[in-house]
Design a protein around this motif. Sequence first.
Motif, PDB file in Angstrom:
ATOM      1  N   GLU A 101       0.835  -1.199   0.000  1.00 22.71           N
ATOM      2  CA  GLU A 101       0.000   0.000   0.000  1.00 22.71           C
ATOM      3  C   GLU A 101       0.874   1.254   0.000  1.00 22.71           C
ATOM      4  N   ARG A 170      -5.931  -5.251  -6.039  1.00 26.33           N
ATOM      5  CA  ARG A 170      -6.239  -3.882  -5.623  1.00 26.33           C
ATOM      6  C   ARG A 170      -6.481  -2.947  -6.794  1.00 26.33           C
ATOM      7  N   LEU A 177      -8.922  -3.534   0.645  1.00 27.85           N
ATOM      8  CA  LEU A 177      -7.742  -4.014   1.363  1.00 27.85           C
ATOM      9  C   LEU A 177      -8.085  -5.267   2.174  1.00 27.85           C
TER      10      LEU A 177
END
Length: 196
Positions: A101, A170, A177
Amino acid sequence: MKTTRGYRMTARAAAAEQTHRRILDAARVRFLGAPYEEVTLAAIAAEAGVSTQTLLNRFGSKEGLVVEFATEFSREIDSLRATARAGDPRSAVRVVLRQYEMMGDLNIRTLALEDRIPALAEVSRMGREHHQAWLEETFGALLPSDSRARRTMLLALYAATDVYLWKLLRRDLGASLAETARVMERLVRGALAPPG
């Protein structure tokens, strides 16, 4: 006289270190925020408050700067990965996802250019080595002793935790998530299951 000279040398070294830090901080912002080809040394230098020549004197080239940035970033990632509990798929997946991320898009952009830019090929190689070593360390007690079976399991774990899987879930499929974590954890548990 010696005290004054020593103070000046210490102050000079501290200033040089601050300059180095500002350049790397500016590089981090630029490399995380834009494709490699769009990042310019002039923009990094301006953001760091130095001349482009100062940056070149320190790092030699844009490629030298990206390798230095990646080396420093890898230490940060190593610290993050050290928080994973040994043998715990959920903990490992959470750590990997925190990393992706933060820098998954940069990883993907780097991988797309590794065939054309040797410095990025080196960064990618280092990343792969670190990831594999981390998997071996994290899941070592659960890996088979037979070398072939061990390699197969490590490859499966690598695939289950690779940045391309993160991108697929994603970015390409729009998974949350939490969904991504569940899928990755399921794949890691599957990779750890005994064959047959």
